[in-house]
Scaffold this motif. Sequence first.
Motif, mmCIF file in Angstrom:
data_model
loop_
_atom_site.group_PDB
_atom_site.id
_atom_site.type_symbol
_atom_site.label_atom_id
_atom_site.label_comp_id
_atom_site.label_asym_id
_atom_site.label_seq_id
_atom_site.Cartn_x
_atom_site.Cartn_y
_atom_site.Cartn_z
ATOM 1 N N LEU A 173 0.845 -1.188 0.000
ATOM 2 C CA LEU A 173 0.000 0.000 0.000
ATOM 3 C C LEU A 173 0.879 1.237 0.000
ATOM 4 C CD1 LEU A 173 -2.515 -1.156 2.754
ATOM 5 C CD2 LEU A 173 -3.044 -0.873 0.322
ATOM 6 N N ALA A 174 0.537 2.200 -0.846
ATOM 7 C CA ALA A 174 1.248 3.484 -0.900
ATOM 8 C C ALA A 174 0.447 4.492 -0.088
ATOM 9 C CB ALA A 174 1.400 3.948 -2.343
ATOM 10 N N ILE A 175 1.090 5.079 0.913
ATOM 11 C CA ILE A 175 0.409 5.963 1.854
ATOM 12 C C ILE A 175 1.048 7.341 1.797
ATOM 13 C CG2 ILE A 175 -0.305 6.270 4.256
ATOM 14 C CD1 ILE A 175 -1.116 3.520 2.934
ATOM 15 N N ARG A 176 0.218 8.361 1.769
ATOM 16 C CA ARG A 176 0.685 9.747 1.951
ATOM 17 C C ARG A 176 -0.061 10.305 3.147
ATOM 18 N NH1 ARG A 176 -0.528 12.629 -3.364
ATOM 19 N NH2 ARG A 176 -0.514 14.370 -1.926
ATOM 20 N N SER A 177 0.681 10.983 4.027
ATOM 21 C CA SER A 177 0.035 11.584 5.193
ATOM 22 C C SER A 177 0.796 12.838 5.584
ATOM 23 C CB SER A 177 -0.001 10.596 6.364
ATOM 24 O OG SER A 177 1.306 10.239 6.768
ATOM 25 N N TYR A 178 0.116 13.703 6.300
ATOM 26 C CA TYR A 178 0.747 14.897 6.860
ATOM 27 C C TYR A 178 1.119 14.604 8.303
ATOM 28 C CZ TYR A 178 -1.155 17.583 2.903
ATOM 29 O OH TYR A 178 -1.461 18.063 1.673
ATOM 30 N N LEU A 179 2.223 15.195 8.734
ATOM 31 C CA LEU A 179 2.678 15.036 10.102
ATOM 32 C C LEU A 179 2.972 16.408 10.687
ATOM 33 C CD1 LEU A 179 3.724 13.116 12.409
ATOM 34 C CD2 LEU A 179 5.987 13.468 11.412
ATOM 35 N N LEU A 180 2.424 16.662 11.860
ATOM 36 C CA LEU A 180 2.781 17.840 12.642
ATOM 37 C C LEU A 180 3.372 17.310 13.934
ATOM 38 C CD1 LEU A 180 2.814 20.909 13.050
ATOM 39 C CD2 LEU A 180 0.562 20.684 14.116
ATOM 40 N N LEU A 181 4.605 17.703 14.209
ATOM 41 C CA LEU A 181 5.332 17.215 15.369
ATOM 42 C C LEU A 181 5.624 18.373 16.307
ATOM 43 C CD1 LEU A 181 7.035 15.026 16.849
ATOM 44 C CD2 LEU A 181 8.908 15.638 15.349
ATOM 45 N N GLY B 45 5.431 18.255 7.931
ATOM 46 C CA GLY B 45 5.881 17.687 6.672
ATOM 47 C C GLY B 45 4.887 16.674 6.139
ATOM 48 N N GLU B 46 5.244 16.134 4.990
ATOM 49 C CA GLU B 46 4.432 15.101 4.357
ATOM 50 C C GLU B 46 5.244 13.817 4.319
ATOM 51 O OE1 GLU B 46 1.497 15.276 0.749
ATOM 52 O OE2 GLU B 46 3.520 15.025 -0.033
ATOM 53 N N ARG B 47 4.598 12.728 4.739
ATOM 54 C CA ARG B 47 5.260 11.422 4.711
ATOM 55 C C ARG B 47 4.727 10.605 3.539
ATOM 56 N NH1 ARG B 47 4.873 9.194 10.819
ATOM 57 N NH2 ARG B 47 2.790 8.787 10.054
ATOM 58 N N HIS B 48 5.641 9.917 2.888
ATOM 59 C CA HIS B 48 5.310 8.972 1.827
ATOM 60 C C HIS B 48 5.779 7.609 2.315
ATOM 61 C CE1 HIS B 48 4.738 12.126 -1.392
ATOM 62 N NE2 HIS B 48 5.219 12.801 -0.367
ATOM 63 N N ASP B 49 4.833 6.752 2.647
ATOM 64 C CA ASP B 49 5.152 5.434 3.188
ATOM 65 C C ASP B 49 4.756 4.345 2.208
ATOM 66 O OD1 ASP B 49 6.027 6.500 5.626
ATOM 67 O OD2 ASP B 49 4.059 6.302 6.554
ATOM 68 N N LEU B 50 5.506 3.271 2.239
ATOM 69 C CA LEU B 50 5.126 2.051 1.549
ATOM 70 C C LEU B 50 4.927 0.999 2.627
ATOM 71 C CD1 LEU B 50 4.738 0.543 -1.174
ATOM 72 C CD2 LEU B 50 7.108 -0.215 -0.911
ATOM 73 N N LEU B 51 3.688 0.544 2.793
ATOM 74 C CA LEU B 51 3.379 -0.501 3.754
ATOM 75 C C LEU B 51 3.307 -1.824 3.008
ATOM 76 C CD1 LEU B 51 0.612 1.142 5.976
ATOM 77 C CD2 LEU B 51 3.096 1.265 6.198
#
Length: 183
Positions: free
Chosen positions: A124-132, A147-153
Motif C-alpha cells: 500500500l502506498a500511503i501519503r500523510s501529513y505530520l505535525l510534530l 511535513g508530508e510522509r510517503h510510506d510504503l506498507l
Amino acid sequence: MTAVIDPGLLAAFQPAGPVPFEVRLAVQDFLIDEAELLDSRRFDEWLALFTDDVEYRVPVRITRRIGNPDVVDDIFHFDENRASLGLRVRRLGTNVAWAEDPPSFTRRFVTNVRVAWGEREGELAIRSYLLLYRSRGDRGTHDLISGERHDLLRLEADRIAIARRRVILDQSTLGTKNLAIFF
C-alpha cells in the motif's frame, strides 16, 4: 496495540480497484498507533513495525525559484536502514544519547491520510501529513516541525510493516537545535 489488516481482506481485492474502506481505516489506525509508540518513547516496539529492508529517508529541502525542484534527493537529514535505525534506538536507551537527555516531550499529529495500492501485490502506498510538537527541558521553548510522509506498507505474514518512509519537511532551515527524533 497496533492495528492489524486481515490478510484475507487484502487478498480479496484487486490492486487495480479502489482501496476498501476497512483497509483505509486500518492504515489510519496503524499510523496513529505508531505515533503513540514514538510519543511514549516505546522505540523497540516502534522499530518492530519496519521491514528488514526498510528505507527511511528525510531529504533536505532547498528554497528555489518556481519551477525548480525544491527537494534534494542526494542530501539527507536522515538516510537510514534497519541496522542504523536499530543503532539509534539502542543508543536512546543508554546514558550517552546527549541530544535526548533530558528526553524530548513529543506529540505527533497524523492527518490527511491517503491510501492507494502499491506497485506490487500486498503493498500500500500511503501519503500523510505530520505535525510534530517537541519540547525539551524547563525553558518553555518548543519546536513545531511539519511535513508530508510517503510510506510504503507491506503485508508480511500476519502483519503490516513499513517498508519505505520518505519525509518531506516543510522547512528548508530547521530551527531545532538537534534532530535526534523520529518522524
